[in-house]
Motif scaffolding. Structure first.
Motif, PDB file in Angstrom:
ATOM      1  N   TYR A   1       0.838  -1.237  -0.037  1.00  0.00           N
ATOM      2  CA  TYR A   1      -0.055   0.031   0.083  1.00  0.00           C
ATOM      3  C   TYR A   1       0.823   1.104  -0.025  1.00  0.00           C
ATOM      4  O   TYR A   1       0.610   2.271  -0.707  1.00  0.00           O
ATOM      5  CB  TYR A   1      -0.901   0.189   1.203  1.00  0.00           C
TER       6      TYR A   1
ATOM      7  N   ARG B   1       2.239   2.172  -3.373  1.00  0.00           N
ATOM      8  CA  ARG B   1       1.185   2.950  -4.109  1.00  0.00           C
ATOM      9  C   ARG B   1       0.825   4.265  -3.659  1.00  0.00           C
ATOM     10  O   ARG B   1       0.632   5.343  -4.215  1.00  0.00           O
ATOM     11  CB  ARG B   1      -0.087   2.167  -3.984  1.00  0.00           C
ATOM     12  N   ASP B   2       0.706   4.389  -2.297  1.00  0.00           N
ATOM     13  CA  ASP B   2       0.544   5.743  -1.793  1.00  0.00           C
ATOM     14  C   ASP B   2       1.616   7.093  -2.113  1.00  0.00           C
ATOM     15  O   ASP B   2       1.342   7.831  -2.224  1.00  0.00           O
ATOM     16  CB  ASP B   2       0.199   5.633  -0.337  1.00  0.00           C
TER      17      ASP B   2
ATOM     18  N   ARG C   1       1.180   7.888  -5.530  1.00  0.00           N
ATOM     19  CA  ARG C   1       0.021   8.786  -5.784  1.00  0.00           C
ATOM     20  C   ARG C   1      -0.128  10.307  -5.219  1.00  0.00           C
ATOM     21  O   ARG C   1      -0.570  11.056  -5.929  1.00  0.00           O
ATOM     22  CB  ARG C   1      -1.268   7.881  -5.193  1.00  0.00           C
TER      23      ARG C   1
END
Lengths: 216, 216
Positions: A78, A81-82, A85
């Motif tokens: 996660y 990905r964070d 982003r």
């Protein structure tokens, strides 16, 4: 109210000349890179100086029992990905270096040595190192890479090379790391504004409002 | 282009009637409480339904190896301060219950049972439970407290009391928790919007922009 009444008694905390912002970060921290550019511009907007304080999270994690974020099951996937982003959210390039997390000891030592001579150059060096690592996915683990970044921002590479071998410089980073832990620093990036601690690139909104209002 | 060409092919993701937002949270999580009110209002603004999905972080932490935030050295003290500051930042009351973290199994089971009957009542129950725990520092550990909150929002307490003993209801929470882990949920609050995962009350800005733009 007379003309002699001081109108600076209740000056906002954000008045130019307020205490410097302490900015703690590990050069190996992608969120630290994302925060570095933003805190630099926020500090400028509010007329605050900045203390760029590189730390070694590995040492701090021994105390808090934490493990590197990207290595945690589920959370690690996660987090990657964070980070990507968040970079797009902020409109910043982000390219991961091949090894993460990586040892950032040479980079951190260099910054403290430069800082005692020229704080502005130390800031330039921090951004040059971070950009090489995370805007371009480069490798800043070895002293040679650190010296290249230093030369880019006008620092004498030979002098710095010698300094990186100096026991006093090594000791300096060690004591800075201990001071950071004593100040409650538990991750990267971490900010202290007028005694108030803020952890995470996602607390820059708090930092900004704190500077604007003097706290809430 | 003819009149028969569909004009919904490229409808924005935020169009009313888009997929529901999955909102995962542990009733024991102060950040979950802070996020619950905000995500409820964001979902409404963007015309999205919401799936209120209580989970048991204790079970998930066994997989991720995490420990409750407030119990971590250094980080725990910071977290408590950050929770209080975040509440003030958001303009929300926050009173910590005496025991933290606390077992939230009865509350979570109740929500799934209610949800299958009346999703709107399940939402009301979630907010009633969270507000009792963190807006007023109350105790929601025991079934009796959960039943009181349920009665407040018009749920039949006797029926719910019976349901809390039903093996099927117990099994339901277990499988929901497993589904959450399979979906990559690693903390509370955690949101999934059109397949995109967001972790933390401090990602509500990302959620909001994602809904507004369909992603970036």
């Amino acid at each position: 109210m007379t003309e002699s009444a001081s109108d600076t008694d209740e000056a906002p905390a954000s008045e130019p000349g307020g205490a410097p912002i302490d900015f703690y970060f590990d050069f190996s921290s992608p969120y630290g890179y994302l925060a570095a550019h933003k805190i630099d511009s926020i500090a400028r907007l509010y007329g605050r100086a900045m203390n760029w304080r590189p730390i070694l999270l590995g040492v701090i994690f021994k105390t808090t029992g934490a493990v590197p974020l990207l290595d945690v099951p589920i959370k690690g996937a996660y987090a990657r990905r964070d980070m990507e982003r968040t970079a797009r959210f902020l409109g910043m390039p982000l390219v991961f270096p091949q090894v993460m997390p990586f040892p950032s000891i040479a980079a951190a030592r260099a910054v403290y040595w430069v800082q005692d001579r020229d704080p502005q150059q130390a800031r330039d060096l921090c951004l040059a190192l971070y950009d090489r690592a995370f805007a371009r996915g480069g490798d800043i683990r070895e002293p040679a890479a650190v010296l290249e970044c230093a030369a880019e921002v006008g620092i004498d590479a030979d002098e710095l090379a010698a300094a990186l071998q100096d026991p006093a410089v090594k000791e300096r980073l060690k004591s800075e790391n201990e001071a950071a832990m004593a100040a409650g620093v538990c991750g990267s990036p971490f900010f202290v504004v007028d005694g108030e601690p803020f952890w995470g690139a996602d607390r820059l909104d708090h930092v900004e409002r704190w500077l604007a209002t003097g706290g809430w």
